[in-house]
Scaffold this motif. Structure first.
Motif, PDB file in Angstrom:
ATOM      1  N   LYS A  88     -47.940   1.988  27.288  1.00  0.00           N
ATOM      2  CA  LYS A  88     -46.516   1.858  27.589  1.00  0.00           C
ATOM      3  C   LYS A  88     -46.330   2.134  29.066  1.00  0.00           C
ATOM      4  O   LYS A  88     -47.203   2.716  29.715  1.00  0.00           O
ATOM      5  CB  LYS A  88     -45.705   2.857  26.768  1.00  0.00           C
ATOM      6  CG  LYS A  88     -45.765   2.631  25.289  1.00  0.00           C
ATOM      7  CD  LYS A  88     -44.975   3.679  24.550  1.00  0.00           C
ATOM      8  CE  LYS A  88     -45.131   3.483  23.049  1.00  0.00           C
ATOM      9  NZ  LYS A  88     -44.521   4.573  22.293  1.00  0.00           N
ATOM     10  N   LYS A  90     -43.041   3.118  32.116  1.00  0.00           N
ATOM     11  CA  LYS A  90     -41.636   3.417  32.334  1.00  0.00           C
ATOM     12  C   LYS A  90     -41.337   3.520  33.815  1.00  0.00           C
ATOM     13  O   LYS A  90     -42.198   3.847  34.628  1.00  0.00           O
ATOM     14  CB  LYS A  90     -41.202   4.684  31.606  1.00  0.00           C
ATOM     15  CG  LYS A  90     -41.691   5.983  32.182  1.00  0.00           C
ATOM     16  CD  LYS A  90     -41.098   7.147  31.398  1.00  0.00           C
ATOM     17  CE  LYS A  90     -41.723   8.455  31.812  1.00  0.00           C
ATOM     18  NZ  LYS A  90     -41.139   9.581  31.095  1.00  0.00           N
ATOM     19  N   ASN A 116     -40.208  -5.939  29.936  1.00  0.00           N
ATOM     20  CA  ASN A 116     -40.648  -6.400  28.621  1.00  0.00           C
ATOM     21  C   ASN A 116     -42.114  -6.826  28.648  1.00  0.00           C
ATOM     22  O   ASN A 116     -42.875  -6.527  27.726  1.00  0.00           O
ATOM     23  CB  ASN A 116     -39.758  -7.553  28.148  1.00  0.00           C
ATOM     24  CG  ASN A 116     -40.091  -7.982  26.748  1.00  0.00           C
ATOM     25  OD1 ASN A 116     -40.213  -7.166  25.848  1.00  0.00           O
ATOM     26  ND2 ASN A 116     -40.266  -9.274  26.573  1.00  0.00           N
ATOM     27  N   TRP A 121     -39.885   0.751  29.776  1.00  0.00           N
ATOM     28  CA  TRP A 121     -38.537   1.223  29.529  1.00  0.00           C
ATOM     29  C   TRP A 121     -38.049   1.978  30.746  1.00  0.00           C
ATOM     30  O   TRP A 121     -38.796   2.195  31.702  1.00  0.00           O
ATOM     31  CB  TRP A 121     -38.458   2.046  28.248  1.00  0.00           C
ATOM     32  CG  TRP A 121     -39.338   3.263  28.171  1.00  0.00           C
ATOM     33  CD1 TRP A 121     -40.699   3.279  28.007  1.00  0.00           C
ATOM     34  CD2 TRP A 121     -38.934   4.621  28.261  1.00  0.00           C
ATOM     35  NE1 TRP A 121     -41.154   4.570  27.974  1.00  0.00           N
ATOM     36  CE2 TRP A 121     -40.095   5.412  28.117  1.00  0.00           C
ATOM     37  CE3 TRP A 121     -37.714   5.245  28.421  1.00  0.00           C
ATOM     38  CZ2 TRP A 121     -40.054   6.803  28.156  1.00  0.00           C
ATOM     39  CZ3 TRP A 121     -37.675   6.637  28.447  1.00  0.00           C
ATOM     40  CH2 TRP A 121     -38.838   7.396  28.316  1.00  0.00           C
TER      41      TRP A 121
END
Length: 130
Positions: A88, A90, A116, A121
Motif C-alpha cells: 500500500k 499513502k 489508485n 490513500w
C-alpha cells in the motif's frame, strides 16, 4: 502563512527497500524492515518513506506537483512493484496554518487516478496555530 509537508510512504509485509529506491529513483528519507527496532517500538511492517521539502503556500497543489514529478516517470513500474509485493502507499500531509486564510485542499482526478494505480490513500493532519 501555511506550511505543507508531504511524505510519501510505501508499506507492507516484506519487500526490498533498495529495489524500490532504484525503481523510483530516490533514496528514502526513512525506512525500516518488518521487526526492526524503531525509536519506541518494533516495526510491524516494512516501509519506505520519502519526505518532500516543506512548501510555504496555502495551496496543496504545489506539494502534489512535487510528488507527481517524482512518481510519474516510473509510475507503471512502481505500480507493478506495489501490486506484485501486495503493498500500500499513502500521501501524508502535515499542514500548519494560522486561522486566516485557510488552506485550499483539493485533489483533482489526475492525482486520484495516480493514487489508485499505486494502491494509495491520503492522510491529512491539519494544525491551526493560534
Amino acid at each position: 502563512m501555511t506550511s505543507i509537508k508531504l511524505t510519501f510512504i510505501v508499506y507492507g509485509d516484506i519487500f526490498d527497500v533498495d529495489d524500490f529506491s532504484k525503481i523510483i529513483g530516490k533514496s528514502p528519507t526513512d525506512f525500516a524492515y518488518k521487526n526492526d527496532m524503531l525509536k519506541y517500538r518494533r516495526s510491524t511492517e516494512t516501509f519506505w518513506e520519502y519526505s518532500f521539502q516543506e512548501v510555504l503556500s496555502p495551496y496543496i497543489e504545489e506539494s502534489i506537483r512535487c510528488f507527481e514529478n517524482v512518481i510519474t516517470p516510473s509510475l507503471e513500474t512502481v505500480s507493478s512493484f506495489i501490486k506484485k509485493n501486495n503493498l500500500k502507499s499513502k500521501m501524508l500531509f502535515k499542514i500548519e496554518t494560522n486561522k486566516e486564510p485557510s488552506p485550499a485542499i483539493v485533489f483533482n482526478n489526475n492525482i486520484i487516478n495516480l493514487l489508485n494505480k499505486i494502491n494509495g490513500w491520503i492522510d491529512l493532519d491539519l494544525y491551526i496555530n493560534k
